[in-house]
Design a protein around this motif. Structure first.
Motif, PDB file in Angstrom:
ATOM      1  N   PHE A 795       0.910  -1.000   0.059  1.00  0.00           N
ATOM      2  CA  PHE A 795       0.130  -0.098  -0.059  1.00  0.00           C
ATOM      3  C   PHE A 795       1.330   1.456   0.186  1.00  0.00           C
ATOM      4  CE2 PHE A 795      -2.695  -4.098   2.131  1.00  0.00           C
ATOM      5  CZ  PHE A 795      -3.429  -3.162   2.058  1.00  0.00           C
ATOM      6  N   TYR A 796       0.701   1.669  -0.932  1.00  0.00           N
ATOM      7  CA  TYR A 796       1.862   3.181  -1.203  1.00  0.00           C
ATOM      8  C   TYR A 796       0.450   4.573  -0.333  1.00  0.00           C
ATOM      9  CZ  TYR A 796       3.938  -0.061  -4.558  1.00  0.00           C
ATOM     10  OH  TYR A 796       5.135  -1.048  -5.024  1.00  0.00           O
ATOM     11  N   LEU A 797       1.155   4.749   0.933  1.00  0.00           N
ATOM     12  CA  LEU A 797       0.415   5.569   1.665  1.00  0.00           C
ATOM     13  C   LEU A 797       0.472   7.137   0.753  1.00  0.00           C
ATOM     14  CD1 LEU A 797       1.138   4.524   4.784  1.00  0.00           C
ATOM     15  CD2 LEU A 797      -0.796   3.741   3.463  1.00  0.00           C
ATOM     16  N   ALA A 798       2.142   7.441   0.809  1.00  0.00           N
ATOM     17  CA  ALA A 798       2.142   8.939   0.282  1.00  0.00           C
ATOM     18  C   ALA A 798       3.323   8.551  -1.190  1.00  0.00           C
ATOM     19  CB  ALA A 798       2.955   9.380   0.579  1.00  0.00           C
ATOM     20  N   GLU A 799       4.810   9.114  -1.592  1.00  0.00           N
ATOM     21  CA  GLU A 799       4.631   9.643  -2.906  1.00  0.00           C
ATOM     22  C   GLU A 799       6.478   8.373  -2.121  1.00  0.00           C
ATOM     23  OE1 GLU A 799       8.283  11.559  -5.781  1.00  0.00           O
ATOM     24  OE2 GLU A 799       6.372  13.152  -4.599  1.00  0.00           O
ATOM     25  N   ASN A 800       6.476   8.819  -0.894  1.00  0.00           N
ATOM     26  CA  ASN A 800       7.683   8.160   0.397  1.00  0.00           C
ATOM     27  C   ASN A 800       7.649   7.650   0.912  1.00  0.00           C
ATOM     28  OD1 ASN A 800       6.108   9.796   1.401  1.00  0.00           O
ATOM     29  ND2 ASN A 800       8.541  11.183   2.849  1.00  0.00           N
ATOM     30  N   GLN A 801       6.494   6.445   1.220  1.00  0.00           N
ATOM     31  CA  GLN A 801       6.054   5.899   2.326  1.00  0.00           C
ATOM     32  C   GLN A 801       5.286   4.477   1.498  1.00  0.00           C
ATOM     33  OE1 GLN A 801       4.611   6.946   5.980  1.00  0.00           O
ATOM     34  NE2 GLN A 801       4.186   9.459   4.467  1.00  0.00           N
ATOM     35  N   TYR A 802       5.814   3.172   1.925  1.00  0.00           N
ATOM     36  CA  TYR A 802       4.658   2.043   1.781  1.00  0.00           C
ATOM     37  C   TYR A 802       4.268   1.590   3.017  1.00  0.00           C
ATOM     38  CZ  TYR A 802       8.173  -1.361   0.941  1.00  0.00           C
ATOM     39  OH  TYR A 802       9.413  -1.960   1.069  1.00  0.00           O
ATOM     40  N   PHE A 803       3.625   0.508   2.745  1.00  0.00           N
ATOM     41  CA  PHE A 803       3.351  -0.162   3.747  1.00  0.00           C
ATOM     42  C   PHE A 803       3.072  -1.232   3.415  1.00  0.00           C
ATOM     43  CE2 PHE A 803       0.003  -2.940   6.598  1.00  0.00           C
ATOM     44  CZ  PHE A 803       0.448  -3.532   7.188  1.00  0.00           C
ATOM     45  N   SER A 804       3.375  -2.891   4.201  1.00  0.00           N
ATOM     46  CA  SER A 804       2.761  -4.027   2.815  1.00  0.00           C
ATOM     47  C   SER A 804       2.787  -5.119   4.223  1.00  0.00           C
ATOM     48  CB  SER A 804       4.282  -4.158   2.344  1.00  0.00           C
ATOM     49  OG  SER A 804       5.206  -4.753   2.954  1.00  0.00           O
ATOM     50  N   ILE A 805       1.761  -6.398   3.382  1.00  0.00           N
ATOM     51  CA  ILE A 805       1.352  -7.317   4.460  1.00  0.00           C
ATOM     52  C   ILE A 805       2.765  -8.504   3.775  1.00  0.00           C
ATOM     53  CG2 ILE A 805      -0.635  -8.960   5.270  1.00  0.00           C
ATOM     54  CD1 ILE A 805      -1.997  -6.092   5.452  1.00  0.00           C
ATOM     55  N   ASN A 806       3.063  -9.461   4.110  1.00  0.00           N
ATOM     56  CA  ASN A 806       3.354 -10.552   3.267  1.00  0.00           C
ATOM     57  C   ASN A 806       3.040 -11.673   4.416  1.00  0.00           C
ATOM     58  OD1 ASN A 806       6.168  -9.007   4.424  1.00  0.00           O
ATOM     59  ND2 ASN A 806       5.362  -8.617   1.660  1.00  0.00           N
ATOM     60  N   SER A 807       2.109 -12.363   3.802  1.00  0.00           N
ATOM     61  CA  SER A 807       1.143 -13.953   4.062  1.00  0.00           C
ATOM     62  C   SER A 807       1.994 -14.932   3.651  1.00  0.00           C
ATOM     63  CB  SER A 807       0.018 -13.606   4.309  1.00  0.00           C
ATOM     64  OG  SER A 807      -0.480 -13.723   2.373  1.00  0.00           O
ATOM     65  N   GLU A 808       2.172 -16.100   4.118  1.00  0.00           N
ATOM     66  CA  GLU A 808       1.941 -17.369   3.819  1.00  0.00           C
ATOM     67  C   GLU A 808       1.505 -18.199   3.913  1.00  0.00           C
ATOM     68  OE1 GLU A 808       6.310 -17.994   2.758  1.00  0.00           O
ATOM     69  OE2 GLU A 808       6.349 -16.478   3.707  1.00  0.00           O
ATOM     70  N   TYR A 809       1.001 -19.427   2.904  1.00  0.00           N
ATOM     71  CA  TYR A 809       0.179 -20.753   3.594  1.00  0.00           C
ATOM     72  C   TYR A 809       0.738 -21.998   3.064  1.00  0.00           C
ATOM     73  CZ  TYR A 809      -3.271 -24.378   3.421  1.00  0.00           C
ATOM     74  OH  TYR A 809      -4.633 -25.519   4.098  1.00  0.00           O
ATOM     75  N   TYR A 810       0.500 -22.868   3.608  1.00  0.00           N
ATOM     76  CA  TYR A 810       1.406 -24.304   3.563  1.00  0.00           C
ATOM     77  C   TYR A 810       0.584 -24.841   4.363  1.00  0.00           C
ATOM     78  CZ  TYR A 810       6.202 -21.490   2.578  1.00  0.00           C
ATOM     79  OH  TYR A 810       6.599 -20.442   2.040  1.00  0.00           O
ATOM     80  N   PHE A 811       0.250 -26.306   3.367  1.00  0.00           N
ATOM     81  CA  PHE A 811      -0.772 -27.657   3.116  1.00  0.00           C
ATOM     82  C   PHE A 811      -0.086 -28.555   2.833  1.00  0.00           C
ATOM     83  CE2 PHE A 811      -3.400 -30.627   1.672  1.00  0.00           C
ATOM     84  CZ  PHE A 811      -4.126 -31.094   2.910  1.00  0.00           C
ATOM     85  N   ASN A 812       0.245 -30.291   3.384  1.00  0.00           N
ATOM     86  CA  ASN A 812       0.474 -31.008   3.267  1.00  0.00           C
ATOM     87  C   ASN A 812      -0.364 -32.288   4.121  1.00  0.00           C
ATOM     88  OD1 ASN A 812       1.556 -32.976   5.826  1.00  0.00           O
ATOM     89  ND2 ASN A 812       2.895 -30.825   6.297  1.00  0.00           N
ATOM     90  N   ASN A 813      -1.121 -32.486   2.747  1.00  0.00           N
ATOM     91  CA  ASN A 813      -1.671 -34.211   3.810  1.00  0.00           C
ATOM     92  C   ASN A 813      -1.230 -34.991   4.190  1.00  0.00           C
ATOM     93  OD1 ASN A 813      -0.559 -35.294   1.148  1.00  0.00           O
ATOM     94  ND2 ASN A 813      -2.418 -36.686   1.349  1.00  0.00           N
ATOM     95  N   ILE A 814      -0.168 -34.831   4.398  1.00  0.00           N
ATOM     96  CA  ILE A 814       0.355 -36.136   5.483  1.00  0.00           C
ATOM     97  C   ILE A 814       0.695 -35.976   7.225  1.00  0.00           C
ATOM     98  CG2 ILE A 814       2.635 -38.068   5.703  1.00  0.00           C
ATOM     99  CD1 ILE A 814       0.860 -38.663   3.105  1.00  0.00           C
ATOM    100  N   SER A 815       1.071 -34.926   7.760  1.00  0.00           N
ATOM    101  CA  SER A 815       1.008 -34.767   8.758  1.00  0.00           C
ATOM    102  C   SER A 815      -0.849 -34.963   9.329  1.00  0.00           C
ATOM    103  CB  SER A 815       1.800 -33.273   9.016  1.00  0.00           C
ATOM    104  OG  SER A 815       1.460 -32.895  10.585  1.00  0.00           O
ATOM    105  N   GLU A 816      -0.068 -35.080  10.666  1.00  0.00           N
ATOM    106  CA  GLU A 816      -2.101 -35.106  11.736  1.00  0.00           C
ATOM    107  C   GLU A 816      -1.861 -34.555  12.272  1.00  0.00           C
ATOM    108  OE1 GLU A 816      -1.363 -39.060  13.569  1.00  0.00           O
ATOM    109  OE2 GLU A 816      -1.610 -40.206  11.780  1.00  0.00           O
ATOM    110  N   GLU A 817      -0.527 -33.596  12.802  1.00  0.00           N
ATOM    111  CA  GLU A 817      -1.013 -32.468  13.888  1.00  0.00           C
ATOM    112  C   GLU A 817      -0.373 -31.073  13.388  1.00  0.00           C
ATOM    113  OE1 GLU A 817       1.547 -33.333  17.106  1.00  0.00           O
ATOM    114  OE2 GLU A 817      -0.001 -34.965  17.709  1.00  0.00           O
TER     115      GLU A 817
END
Length: 882
Positions: A795-817
């Motif tokens: 998100f570019y708040l101004a010409e000299n500023q930005y705010f970022s959100i970095n998200s990640e998701y991982y899945f495997n079907n083997i692990s039980e917990e």
């Protein structure tokens, strides 16, 4: 094999041989009043729809002069000028002087829109405009290259174009870093670069440009200024625990001098060693010997997570690197690349391994705590002269590794301490010369080196009691390995073009002398004992090769042909003085290699290749005594010399249209390997494995298919990339004395998106869906499904500023917990526009996810590794250029 050889020669003999003609098309462009037109564009192609063969622009007097090489009888000429009707005509392919008069266009121009081209093509050069792809958050040139269609930066830093690794990474036409280009890619400011150029079909040796075509691409960085002196610096600190980050990288780029010097240190999880990884594609031809570090011994390590290292790497690293190029005189360069790395890492987690044996399933759970220490000195000194009438390159490389590791494993039944020292040293000199003598080109190559490793592994308590100590336990086992290798490969040849075919015969001799000593000792209390018999090696391994190779290269219109016909006489002498074992073997082999490429339109290109090779094992696959590779793996190869006879076939198809910024590539390969040895794994109830080689013919088959497509949508400021891969491996295995067929399948889909949605928002997404399936004749193994998704919002708040959100998701079907893993980072950056100083605040791992599960498989087991991650952390940093 005889039929294959006959096919190669018959196919080649039926090719119609003809050379390329060189012609000069010159002339003058005039208007309706016979006045000169300056800046008119003249393009020459095969026809009205084919790609441009050559082009020119008229000078202030209206004159133009275009040289081209082609054996076409007729050419298509197109001359255009703004406000005038375009002139199109067919001409003969011969030296000629033209006078062309253009008429004013009768069409009224209601509106004229001048738009800078995002991607321009001139001959075999594609130029990507950096300003078109750059946005507010991009700081270094790697940030911008990632968005360019057709180009991909892999997680390790290697750059690929249309699915193939690039051959060279130039900065203003100079190869400063010799394959270690991540250092430039991650530090050259994007604001200093005007264009990123892809040099398709690039032949880096000027003397071979008219003799041998190339199917590889190179990348060139075009700077905005002729003299660029800049640098980057970063200082950062944080807490939980106390964090620091330091990076200082001064740089200079002129026409005669280039330098990149860097010092980097951090404990934030950034693996700076990636910046000095070598992705070189050798200028010296096929390399039969490897100087990569060989680890005879190891401790059990955790499988690393597949995402950003800042989330999991617990490190304390220091890196210093000096890279300098000076042009001594025209086309003569002296290069020095020296790097020193000191890195301490910690790994904490657990591994659950499930072995699928003929008699049942063996479960092994290990809690792991490892400390890894790396000390590496790399140095390379290069003298190179690359002109149209002379080529010389001498490269001296001296590398030293002084690594050590400690590991602690708790398997429930026992607690095991591992201590490893695994130093490695190499010195290597390569020389290549090309010089025209008369009407032929004389070539010479020399490749000589020496490696040495003196490694030690101690495991407490001792393992393999039944095999080593008559079922009696003992306190410690120690394995020592001393190995050395001397190798040399020298050849001389010539190259000459006859009737359009470049013929390059070469004769050479190579020799490799390897020596291996190993001792295995057990200790009970203060009493130690060296084991003899099958637990000791004193091996000399001598291999030599005399070879004669004929290389045929031919180009006609849009066709390229290449045929290699190497004939090798190989001799092996293997002797273990202590065990009184020896082998002598000689082989005469023929290993043809054939390649065809056709560019059947301006945008489409296809290629087919086939080769047959005979590969023989070295001392790492040929020692009669056991070596303890790690605490639960004991290996020996009490068998004849390994011989692999491999056939490989490959087909590829590529499409790239710079006008629409659309790039597509797909390829399929098949290989069949016939081996004389089958490897037997005997797995005990505690997971301890004894590996031996058994003399038995067997076959391995592999199918690989991949497809990639990327498109830049200029109106949306968006780059979209899609990919899919499929691999199938079929082979035989001998597990716990039972033979079975094994199939491994892997299907994977990728999606990437880089988009500047609005002036105040940009986004980056990458996703992967993967399916792994292993089938063993006597057992059923669960299929493995994994998913990886990453979404970044800026998100570019101004010409000299930005705010970022970095998200990640991982899945495997083997692990039980722990099937689902979520991650979140927050970042804010403020830039002082006048000074260019960036202030950055980061909150990493906001959700405080403390572990990650990775699932993988091999021929007879699957492994579930749980890795302890870095805790939630805050980091403040300041970045600036100077």
């Amino acid at each position: 094999m005889k039929k294959s050889i006959q096919f190669f020669f018959l196919f080649f003999l039926f090719i119609v041989l003809s050379g390329k003609a060189q012609s000069v098309i010159s002339g003058k462009v005039l208007d309706e009043n016979d006045q000169s037109l300056s800046g008119a564009t003249i393009m020459i192609s095969k026809d009205s729809t084919s790609s441009i063969l050559a082009y020119g622009i008229s000078d202030s007097s209206g004159n133009f002069n275009i040289q081209l090489k082609t054996n076409l009888e007729t050419l298509f000429l197109k001359i255009s000028y703004i406000g005038y009707s375009t002139r199109k005509q067919k001409i003969q392919n011969k030296d000629q002087q033209l006078e062309v008069q253009l008429s004013p266009s009768s069409e009224e121009l209601k509106e004229v829109l001048v738009e800078a081209r995002i991607i321009e093509q001139r001959g075999d050069t594609l130029s990507f405009s950096v300003s078109a792809f750059k946005d507010q958050k991009d700081r270094v040139i790697a940030d911008v290259i990632r968005k360019m269609p057709g180009i991909e930066i892999l997680p390790g830093g290697r750059i690929e174009y249309q699915g193939k690794p690039i051959q060279k990474y130039y900065i203003e036409g100079l190869d400063l870093l010799e394959g270690r280009y991540s250092l430039a890619n991650n530090n050259i400011a994007a604001d200093d670069v005007s264009k990123v150029q892809i040099l398709e079909n690039h032949q880096p040796i000027k003397l071979l440009d008219s003799l041998e075509f190339s199917d590889r691409a190179s990348l060139n960085i075009k700077l905005k200024n002729n003299v660029t002196t800049s640098g980057t610096a970063e200082l950062g600190t944080g807490f939980s625990p106390l964090l620091w980050k330091v990076k200082v990288t001064p740089m200079i780029f002129t026409k005669k001098n280039q330098a990149i010097i860097t010092y980097q240190s951090n404990n934030t999880g950034s693996d700076v060693s990636r910046e000095i990884r070598d992705f070189s594609i050798s200028d010296f031809g096929r390399q039969e010997f490897s100087i990569n570090k060989r680890d005879w011994l190891s401790i059990r390590r955790l499988a690393e997570p597949p995402f950003s290292q800042e989330r999991w790497l617990d490190n304390n690293v220091h890196l210093g690197s000096v890279n300098y190029l000076i042009r001594l005189k025209k086309d003569v360069d002296l290069k020095t690349n020296i790097s020193y790395l000191n890195d301490a890492q910690r790994q904490i987690g657990n591994t659950q391994t499930r072995f699928f044996t003929p008699t049942g399933t063996i479960e092994l759970v290990e809690q792991t705590n490892n400390d890894l220490f790396f000390n590496t000195l790399q140095s390379k000194f290069i003298l190179e002269r690359n002109t149209n009438d002379n080529y010389l390159k001498n490269e001296l490389e001296i590398n030293g590794h002084w690594d050590s590791q400690r590991g602690f494993i708790d398997s429930g039944n026992s607690k095991i301490l591992q201590r490893l020292s695994n130093p490695f040293f190499v010195v290597w000199n390569k020389l290549r010369m090309l010089k025209p003598i008369g009407k032929q080109l004389v070539t010479f190559r020399s490749n000589t080196g020496y490696t040495e490793a003196n490694q030690n592994l101690n495991v407490n308590p001792g393992q393999f009691e039944a095999l080593l100590n008559n079922d009696d336990s003992f306190s410690e086992i120690g394995q020592a390995v001393n190995s050395s290798t001397f190798f040399t490969d020298n050849s001389a040849g010539m190259a000459k073009k006859i009737s359009g075919v470049t013929i390059s015969p070469e004769v050479g001799f190579s020799l490799q002398n390897q020596h291996l000593k190993s001792r295995l000792a057990i200790q009970e209390g203060t009493r130690g004992e060296f084991l003899n018999g099958d637990f000791r090696n004193n091996l000399d391994f001598l291999s030599s090769r005399i070879y004669f190779t004929s290389r045929f290269v031919y180009e006609k219109d849009t066709w390229n042909f290449r045929l290699n016909t190497p004939v090798n006489y190989r001799a092996f002498t293997i002797e273990d003085f202590f065990l009184n074992r020896s082998q002598d073997l000689s082989r005469l082999t023929f290993e043809p290699d054939f390649y065809i490429r056709n560019k059947f339109s301006a945008f489409w290109e296809t290629s087919v290749s086939a080769n047959y090779s005979n590969d023989f094992g070295d001392v790492s696959r040929m020692h009669y005594g056991f070596i303890l590779n790690n605490y639960r793996s004991l290996q020996r190869y009490n068998s004849p010399l390994p011989e692999d006879f491999r056939q490989r076939y490959n087909w590829s198809l590529t499409y790239r249209n710079p006008l629409t910024s659309f790039f597509v590539s797909t390829s399929y390969s098949y290989s069949n390997t016939r081996r004389n040895l089958l490897y037997s794994n005997l797995i005990g109830e505690n997971g301890a494995t004894v590996l031996e080689a058994v003399e038995q013919d067997n076959n391995l088959q592999a199918h690989n298919w991949n497809a990639k497509a990327s498109k830049y949508f200029s109106k949306l400021n968006t780059t979209l990339s899609l990919g899919a891969t499929f691999s199938l491996f079929k082979g035989e295995q001998l597990l716990n004395q039972r033979l079975a067929d094994v199939n491994n399948e892997n299907l994977s889909f990728d999606l990437k998106l880089e988009s500047e949605v609005t002036d105040w928002l940009s986004t980056s997404y990458s996703g992967n869906l993967s399916f792994l399936k292993t089938t063993i004749e006597y057992r059923a193994i669960n299929d493995i499904e994994t998913q990886q998704h990453s979404l970044d919002l800026f998100f570019y708040l101004a010409e000299n500023q930005y705010f970022s959100i970095n998200s990640e998701y991982y899945f495997n079907n083997i692990s039980e917990e722990n099937r689902n893993n979520y991650f979140l980072n927050l970042n804010y950056q403020y830039t002082f526009l006048k000074s260019g100083i960036d202030l950055e605040a980061s909150w990493n791992n906001v959700l405080n996810t403390n572990e990650f599960v990775r699932v993988s498989n091999n021929e007879f087991a699957y492994i579930q590794s749980t890795y302890r991650l870095r805790t939630s952390q805050l980091l403040m940093s300041i970045k600036f250029t100077f």
